[in-house]
Design a protein around this motif. Sequence first.
Motif, PDB file in Angstrom:
ATOM      1  N   GLU A 118       0.806  -1.203  -0.040  1.00 17.97           N
ATOM      2  CA  GLU A 118       0.137  -0.128   0.013  1.00 17.97           C
ATOM      3  C   GLU A 118       1.056   1.041  -0.034  1.00 17.97           C
ATOM      4  O   GLU A 118       0.571   2.214  -0.634  1.00 17.97           O
ATOM      5  CB  GLU A 118      -0.847   0.167   1.169  1.00 17.97           C
ATOM      6  N   HIS A 119       1.959   1.165   0.761  1.00 23.91           N
ATOM      7  CA  HIS A 119       2.636   2.522   0.808  1.00 23.91           C
ATOM      8  C   HIS A 119       3.378   2.624  -0.590  1.00 23.91           C
ATOM      9  O   HIS A 119       3.476   3.820  -1.054  1.00 23.91           O
ATOM     10  CB  HIS A 119       4.009   2.231   1.688  1.00 23.91           C
ATOM     11  N   LEU A 120       3.624   1.485  -1.320  1.00 27.92           N
ATOM     12  CA  LEU A 120       4.466   1.900  -2.795  1.00 27.92           C
ATOM     13  C   LEU A 120       3.321   2.012  -3.634  1.00 27.92           C
ATOM     14  O   LEU A 120       3.599   2.239  -4.947  1.00 27.92           O
ATOM     15  CB  LEU A 120       5.474   0.578  -3.179  1.00 27.92           C
ATOM     16  N   GLY A 121       1.937   2.045  -3.384  1.00 26.60           N
ATOM     17  CA  GLY A 121       0.856   2.409  -4.346  1.00 26.60           C
ATOM     18  C   GLY A 121       0.214   1.018  -5.041  1.00 26.60           C
ATOM     19  O   GLY A 121      -0.547   1.151  -6.131  1.00 26.60           O
ATOM     20  N   TYR A 122       0.682  -0.124  -4.759  1.00 32.15           N
ATOM     21  CA  TYR A 122       0.278  -1.020  -5.221  1.00 32.15           C
ATOM     22  C   TYR A 122      -1.073  -1.519  -4.434  1.00 32.15           C
ATOM     23  O   TYR A 122      -0.723  -2.177  -3.106  1.00 32.15           O
ATOM     24  CB  TYR A 122       1.461  -2.593  -5.361  1.00 32.15           C
ATOM     25  N   THR A 123      -2.032  -1.950  -5.128  1.00 30.91           N
ATOM     26  CA  THR A 123      -3.427  -2.088  -4.141  1.00 30.91           C
ATOM     27  C   THR A 123      -4.118  -3.168  -4.915  1.00 30.91           C
ATOM     28  O   THR A 123      -3.611  -4.485  -4.255  1.00 30.91           O
ATOM     29  CB  THR A 123      -4.322  -0.991  -4.378  1.00 30.91           C
ATOM     30  N   ASP A 124      -4.850  -3.242  -5.645  1.00 31.10           N
ATOM     31  CA  ASP A 124      -5.684  -4.471  -6.350  1.00 31.10           C
ATOM     32  C   ASP A 124      -4.870  -5.533  -6.891  1.00 31.10           C
ATOM     33  O   ASP A 124      -3.893  -5.459  -7.612  1.00 31.10           O
ATOM     34  CB  ASP A 124      -6.560  -3.886  -7.328  1.00 31.10           C
ATOM     35  N   GLY A 125      -4.836  -6.724  -6.365  1.00 33.47           N
ATOM     36  CA  GLY A 125      -4.102  -7.942  -6.802  1.00 33.47           C
ATOM     37  C   GLY A 125      -2.928  -8.152  -6.195  1.00 33.47           C
ATOM     38  O   GLY A 125      -2.115  -9.057  -6.360  1.00 33.47           O
ATOM     39  N   PHE A 126      -2.318  -7.094  -5.128  1.00 34.58           N
ATOM     40  CA  PHE A 126      -1.111  -7.360  -4.535  1.00 34.58           C
ATOM     41  C   PHE A 126      -1.021  -7.423  -3.211  1.00 34.58           C
ATOM     42  O   PHE A 126       0.072  -7.284  -2.709  1.00 34.58           O
ATOM     43  CB  PHE A 126      -0.130  -6.042  -4.804  1.00 34.58           C
ATOM     44  N   THR A 127      -2.143  -7.742  -2.668  1.00 28.38           N
ATOM     45  CA  THR A 127      -2.062  -8.339  -1.161  1.00 28.38           C
ATOM     46  C   THR A 127      -1.542  -9.561  -1.004  1.00 28.38           C
ATOM     47  O   THR A 127      -1.417 -10.268  -1.888  1.00 28.38           O
ATOM     48  CB  THR A 127      -3.668  -8.113  -0.657  1.00 28.38           C
ATOM     49  N   TYR A 128      -1.158  -9.761   0.362  1.00 28.54           N
ATOM     50  CA  TYR A 128      -0.440 -11.098   0.403  1.00 28.54           C
ATOM     51  C   TYR A 128      -1.393 -12.295   0.144  1.00 28.54           C
ATOM     52  O   TYR A 128      -0.748 -13.108  -0.569  1.00 28.54           O
ATOM     53  CB  TYR A 128      -0.225 -11.196   2.014  1.00 28.54           C
ATOM     54  N   GLN A 129      -2.486 -12.345   0.471  1.00 29.89           N
ATOM     55  CA  GLN A 129      -3.500 -13.295   0.270  1.00 29.89           C
ATOM     56  C   GLN A 129      -3.863 -13.481  -1.356  1.00 29.89           C
ATOM     57  O   GLN A 129      -3.769 -14.625  -1.913  1.00 29.89           O
ATOM     58  CB  GLN A 129      -4.762 -13.105   1.012  1.00 29.89           C
TER      59      GLN A 129
END
Length: 502
Positions: free
Chosen positions: A424-435
């Motif tokens: 989230e800090h680097l701006g990666y949201t959808d599709g990039f969560t751990y799960q």
Amino acid sequence: MDVEMRLAAAVNDERAAKEMLAEAKTALESASDKAAAKLEVAQCRELGVAAKNEVERLRSEVKRVAEVDREAGAQVAYGDAREVAAGLVACGWYQTNTPNGALIFKNRHSGAGMDYQAAQIRLGALEASCLAKYSKVIKHVEFRPDCGEYIDLGGGTWAINSYLDVSGGAVDELEGTAFGSSDVGMFIELCGRVWPLECDRDQGVKWLAHMVQKPEERPSVHMSVRSAHGTGKGLLFRTMDLVLHKQAVRLDSLEQYLTRFGVGDDGNLFTMVDESKSIGGGAYRALKGKMADDTNMIEKKFENAHSQRVFSRLFFASNDKGANIPIEQDDRRFYICQYAEHKVSKADSKAFGSAYSSWLESGVISDIRDYLAGIDLGDWSPHDAIETEAKREYLGLCDTGADHLIETYEFDVMNQNLWDDHAEHLGYTDGFTYQELLKNRDSHFESKLQAQGWGKNKRHSCNTSGKKAMARSRGGLNGSQVVEFVLAKCGSGRVEAGYSRC
């Protein structure tokens, strides 16, 4: 008189003396004049002793003469020992040692082997002795286009050079194959199907020509060729295998090349790695040194590993349009070709392959070799990979968001909470969560993490507090250190006595 003839006469004299002594002893029993008879016996005994001494003396002389003759013969024979050994070496014989140090002879042509005793029987005692004294002591076999038949290892030891010259047609003649003049248009057509883009074709053909013209110079640039199944990659390998006198190898996978006892680097000018695929950057890191260095460690089963010059050119083949081997953004080792579709159709490629195979068997290998030998390499460099448009696209496929997040992750402990905060800090949201990454098989998230040194996600325990936490770590951290780190970064709500979801 010859000493052996004198010995035979002395033996006869000794036999006669024994017979006279026996007669004298018989006459003594019935003689009226005992004194005269005893004197006769004594005289016969003296003659027998003298005859026996003469026989022993002559036997010693015969033995001495035989030794002198044998030494003289040996001196004459050993005067020609180098010549005798040279003749046997020319027939392919050399000496080496078994793992326990025993002397054995081997033949480089037939592969036959024999110990010293067997060599005495098969070759003769003198020949075996000459071979042991003057033949080359071979430690191992090496593949060296830059050397002659034997390679001096120093200390009176040598290696056999297994390289066959690819610049001429000597091997073709030895194999009894008649090669006539022929147009190599079919080969040029094949190259056009493997490399439909003109820039790729120019680089690819020169890359092949370099093997024929300068086999002793190993490039640090290697080919990555991706195309639809059946467009001609296999035909190109078959062709080069014949052009290079079978000094080429085709491997079924990247793992086969990277395995401990891999054969791709040893004894080959051309190594095709078929179905070359890898997940994460681990394979690329293993390949970097093997692709750039001209010296690698060669390890064969039942032999000691040794450092050896390497001359193989690597041809990575794949049917995938994507990045079959993820590479670094500043890579200088791969020449990435444009993905090749069928020139017309799959049926057309199949028909061309059938016609090409028949043409290849019609006696054109020398002509293809001559064609490659005549290619003007000009300013072409085997050590500078051109950054083509295809490579820029390929690098874009390699630089995924997940890769970037893994590369920039700063801690040595990772769990869901820490990763999601990082993304989230680097701006990666959808599709990039751990799960989401773990569930997305195409992201290869787990494999990429392990390739970067991360351990598997597991429950860690703190020995002092008894608290536990699910996380992965790197750098050899113990369970207590992992739990304490999660506690410090995520708060006590994420670490509980017994279990934590993070």
